[in-house]
Design a protein around this motif. Structure first.
Motif, short mmCIF file in Angstrom:
data_model
loop_
_atom_site.label_atom_id
_atom_site.label_comp_id
_atom_site.label_asym_id
_atom_site.label_seq_id
_atom_site.Cartn_x
_atom_site.Cartn_y
_atom_site.Cartn_z
N UNK A 74 -4.80 -17.34 12.50
CA UNK A 74 -4.30 -17.16 11.13
C UNK A 74 -3.69 -15.78 11.01
N UNK A 75 -2.41 -15.74 10.64
CA UNK A 75 -1.73 -14.47 10.39
C UNK A 75 -1.69 -14.23 8.89
N UNK A 76 -2.25 -13.10 8.49
CA UNK A 76 -2.22 -12.70 7.08
C UNK A 76 -1.08 -11.72 6.85
N UNK A 77 -0.16 -12.03 5.95
CA UNK A 77 0.80 -11.03 5.50
C UNK A 77 0.00 -9.89 4.84
N UNK A 78 0.64 -8.72 4.62
CA UNK A 78 -0.14 -7.51 4.31
C UNK A 78 -1.12 -7.64 3.13
N UNK A 79 -2.34 -7.15 3.39
CA UNK A 79 -3.37 -7.13 2.34
C UNK A 79 -3.87 -5.69 2.13
N UNK A 80 -3.13 -4.72 2.67
CA UNK A 80 -3.53 -3.31 2.55
C UNK A 80 -3.22 -2.79 1.14
N UNK A 81 -3.85 -1.68 0.81
CA UNK A 81 -3.60 -1.01 -0.47
C UNK A 81 -2.10 -0.66 -0.56
N UNK A 82 -1.49 -1.01 -1.67
CA UNK A 82 -0.03 -0.87 -1.78
C UNK A 82 0.42 -0.90 -3.23
N UNK A 83 1.53 -0.21 -3.54
CA UNK A 83 2.13 -0.35 -4.88
C UNK A 83 2.91 -1.66 -5.02
N UNK A 84 3.10 -2.39 -3.94
CA UNK A 84 3.78 -3.69 -3.93
C UNK A 84 5.24 -3.62 -4.40
N UNK A 85 5.93 -2.56 -4.01
CA UNK A 85 7.37 -2.50 -4.26
C UNK A 85 8.06 -3.56 -3.39
N UNK A 86 7.58 -3.71 -2.15
CA UNK A 86 8.11 -4.73 -1.25
C UNK A 86 6.97 -5.64 -0.80
N UNK A 87 6.22 -6.15 -1.78
CA UNK A 87 5.16 -7.13 -1.54
C UNK A 87 4.17 -6.72 -0.45
N UNK A 88 3.75 -5.46 -0.50
CA UNK A 88 2.71 -5.02 0.42
C UNK A 88 3.22 -4.50 1.75
N UNK A 89 4.53 -4.62 1.98
CA UNK A 89 5.11 -4.02 3.19
C UNK A 89 5.39 -2.54 2.96
N UNK A 90 4.87 -2.02 1.87
CA UNK A 90 4.86 -0.57 1.59
C UNK A 90 3.39 -0.19 1.47
N UNK A 91 2.83 0.33 2.56
CA UNK A 91 1.38 0.53 2.65
C UNK A 91 1.01 1.95 2.24
N UNK A 92 0.09 2.04 1.29
CA UNK A 92 -0.36 3.35 0.79
C UNK A 92 -1.62 3.83 1.51
N UNK A 93 -2.39 2.89 2.09
CA UNK A 93 -3.59 3.26 2.83
C UNK A 93 -3.86 2.18 3.86
N UNK A 94 -3.69 2.52 5.13
CA UNK A 94 -3.85 1.55 6.22
C UNK A 94 -5.30 1.12 6.42
N UNK A 95 -6.23 1.85 5.85
CA UNK A 95 -7.65 1.56 6.07
C UNK A 95 -8.31 0.86 4.86
N UNK A 96 -7.50 0.50 3.86
CA UNK A 96 -8.08 -0.06 2.63
C UNK A 96 -7.45 -1.41 2.30
N UNK A 97 -8.27 -2.30 1.75
CA UNK A 97 -7.79 -3.59 1.26
C UNK A 97 -7.33 -3.41 -0.18
N UNK A 98 -6.17 -3.96 -0.52
CA UNK A 98 -5.71 -3.89 -1.91
C UNK A 98 -6.70 -4.62 -2.81
N UNK A 99 -7.05 -3.98 -3.92
CA UNK A 99 -8.09 -4.59 -4.78
C UNK A 99 -7.62 -5.92 -5.36
N UNK A 100 -6.30 -6.14 -5.43
CA UNK A 100 -5.79 -7.43 -5.89
C UNK A 100 -6.29 -8.58 -5.01
N UNK A 101 -6.53 -8.27 -3.72
CA UNK A 101 -6.95 -9.30 -2.77
C UNK A 101 -8.46 -9.37 -2.59
#
Length: 560
Positions: free
Chosen positions: A48-75
């Motif tokens: 299973x490949x998950x598209x990005x679930x990292x912490x992000x402002x979601x300007x480009x749907x999570x392909x703009x990562x603000x913290x590589x070690x954190x899960x976005x709270x939305x997920x």
């Protein structure tokens, strides 16, 4: 070829935001993914490949990562991610994540520190350059439109971004930055991840002189990919990445690689290639317009077949590619690759068959297994995708009317693949009890998992049979390692090929035309393995196979 654990696997891409929402906020979440693991297991999915679930402002749907070690709270939470890993492992399934390391978010701590001190250590994590005569350092146009250069406030410098201005590119020439990225990658692999899909990775190598190129548009700019195509040395960076991370863990890696040079395929996917595999975009590139989506050519069967066959023949000399019909960056395959008369359950099954039985690693995108289609979009305001909005503007500036520009976006928008997964015919397609973050395709009442579960002739149940055939003990070897041999190329609208090894010979034959077609068989049929016809009867005599419109069959042939 040295056999690897991932060679005979079938993968499934989840776009978490649109998969299943369990808390009513209109956004899919990890809890939703965990709840559907048994559904995926029944489909026959291994990876299973998950598209990005990292912490992000979601300007480009999570392909703009603000913290590589954190899960976005939305997920959800890291604890829920650990639970997902554990539950997948119980089912003998692997999780891979998106790895976005060409760029990060402008909200990332590194970039914020760089802005605070444009002469300091962190500025060298990025590309800060002085302008030329009051203009940006070079004339590159970003992938999302506009200049690749954005002013650094309070200075005469600019920073470089190949995607949105909120996605500054990381400086891969900086060994300290590279080490931080390697540490992060190894942290996830230590946690139990089985590998990564690697985003936009070819872009990491820059020409540090950033020379101007001949403009290719009225804006006086040139596409930034021209710099990518002109520079050498990306292989050294990719080898450094592999040796310091993936290789230590026997990790599965699938690269998103465009702009590769013609002779580089063995370096990327050969015996000791940079990656386990890369996606095959040969069919998708046929829709590239010269100026954008608005002049994207319509799909022609003969060119589509030729592109796939050429790619298969070239690739099998060196390794495996990952075969896709669609993904989160592409419109729905049924709408794109099938003519209107074939956009039916039979046509959908046919398209799935000729893709999943190619040589390579099959990737199924969420909703593909039920035949989800492009949505009907009525206004540019309905779209969320940054790229779609840019393409709409390009079309309007080229003189197209709103209706014409919308037609191009309806056909090509990435949001077609991002509409929520259609689980039921009930409220919001069973995706959410709240308001979905993106419109739900109105056809969910006709196309959904629940109805197809109860219909033995459904696309979903056919996909289950198709995956089971590919992975069966009897045929797994030929479908994994067997040679790909194209056949009947002289016949219009016939897509046919053999998969053959020392023990078995399989013929896959499909009729993409409107009329019935007869094929002269070049051997005796041993057994019918699969058919997309409702009654599963195949019109096949000793020497002839008759195919109805949109019929596909998989035959085991007698060995010569």
């Amino acid at each position: 070829m040295e056999k690897k654990w991932w060679h005979d696997k079938v993968a499934y891409q989840i776009y978490p935001k649109s998969f299943l929402d369990t808390n009513g906020d209109g956004i899919g979440d990890l809890r939703g993914i965990i709840s559907k693991l048994d559904y995926l297991k029944k489909l026959g999915i291994d990876i299973i490949w998950l598209s990005p679930i990292y912490k992000s402002p979601f300007v480009d749907q999570g392909y703009d990562i603000a913290d590589y070690y954190a899960i976005a709270e939305e997920f959800g939470t890291m604890e829920e991610f650990d639970e997902l890993l554990e539950e997948a492992k119980k089912r003998d399934m692997h999780i891979i994540m998106d790895l976005v390391i060409n760029h990060c978010s402008d909200k990332h701590e590194w970039f914020q520190k760089a802005l605070a001190d444009p002469e300091g250590e962190y500025a060298d994590y990025f590309y800060f350059r002085e302008g030329k005569n009051g203009n940006p350092p070079s004339n590159y146009r970003s992938y999302f439109g506009g200049s690749c250069w954005e002013p650094v406030p309070g200075t005469d410098k600019y920073y470089f971004h190949m995607f949105a201005k909120e996605q500054p590119d990381l400086n891969w020439e900086n060994p300290k930055l590279r080490q931080k990225l390697y540490d992060m990658i190894n942290w996830w692999l230590e946690k139990g991840l089985s590998g990564f899909r690697i985003d936009a990775i070819i872009n990491i190598k820059k020409d540090l002189k950033f020379p101007d190129f001949e403009p290719d548009g009225a804006d006086g700019m040139a596409g930034c990919w021209k710099m990518v195509e002109s520079v050498d040395g990306v292989g050294e960076l990719l080898e450094d990445l592999k040796k310091n991370t993936f290789q230590k863990y026997d990790a599965f890696t699938v690269g998103e690689v465009f702009n590769m040079k013609a002779d580089e395929l063995p370096e990327f996917i050969g015996e000791n290639g940079h990656f386990s595999t890369i996606f095959d975009f040969s069919a998708h590139c046929l829709s590239d317009g010269e100026h954008g989506w608005y002049d994207a050519p319509k799909m022609e069967f003969s060119k589509w077949r030729k592109a796939i066959f050429q790619s298969q023949m070239e690739t099998q000399k060196y390794g495996f590619k990952a075969n896709i019909i669609e993904n989160h960056d592409e419109p729905r395959g049924v709408s794109r690759f099938l003519p209107a008369y074939a956009q039916t359950p039979a046509g959908t099954k046919m398209l799935g068959t000729v893709n999943l039985l190619l040589r390579g690693i099959p990737f199924i995108y969420q909703g593909q297994e039920i035949g989800m289609k492009n949505a009907k979009w009525n206004s540019i305001d309905e779209f969320d995708d940054i790229s779609t909005k840019d393409q709409y503007q390009i079309a309007r500036e080229a003189g197209l009317s709103d209706r014409e520009a919308m037609e191009a976006c309806n056909r090509m928008s990435r949001d077609n693949a991002r509409t929520p997964m259609q689980w039921t015919s009930g409220e919001n397609a069973g995706f959410t009890k709240g308001t979905a973050w993106l419109k739900i395709n109105p056809d969910y009442k006709e196309i959904n998992v629940e109805d197809q579960e109860n219909n033995p002739d459904s696309v979903l149940n056919y996909y289950r049979k198709l995956v089971a055939l590919r992975k069966s003990d009897e045929f797994k070897n030929v479908f994994t390692y067997g040679e790909f041999i194209p056949e009947y190329e002289e016949m219009d609208h016939i897509q046919a090929f053999y998969r053959k090894d020392a023990a078995k010979c399989i013929l896959v034959a499909a009729n993409f035309g409107t009329d019935a077609a007869g094929i002269e068989l070049k051997g005796d049929v041993k057994k019918v393995l699969l058919s997309n016809q409702k009654d599963e009867t195949v019109d096949c005599t000793k020497n002839r196979l008759n195919l109805k419109s949109c019929e596909v069959v998989v035959l085991e042939m007698e060995m010569e």
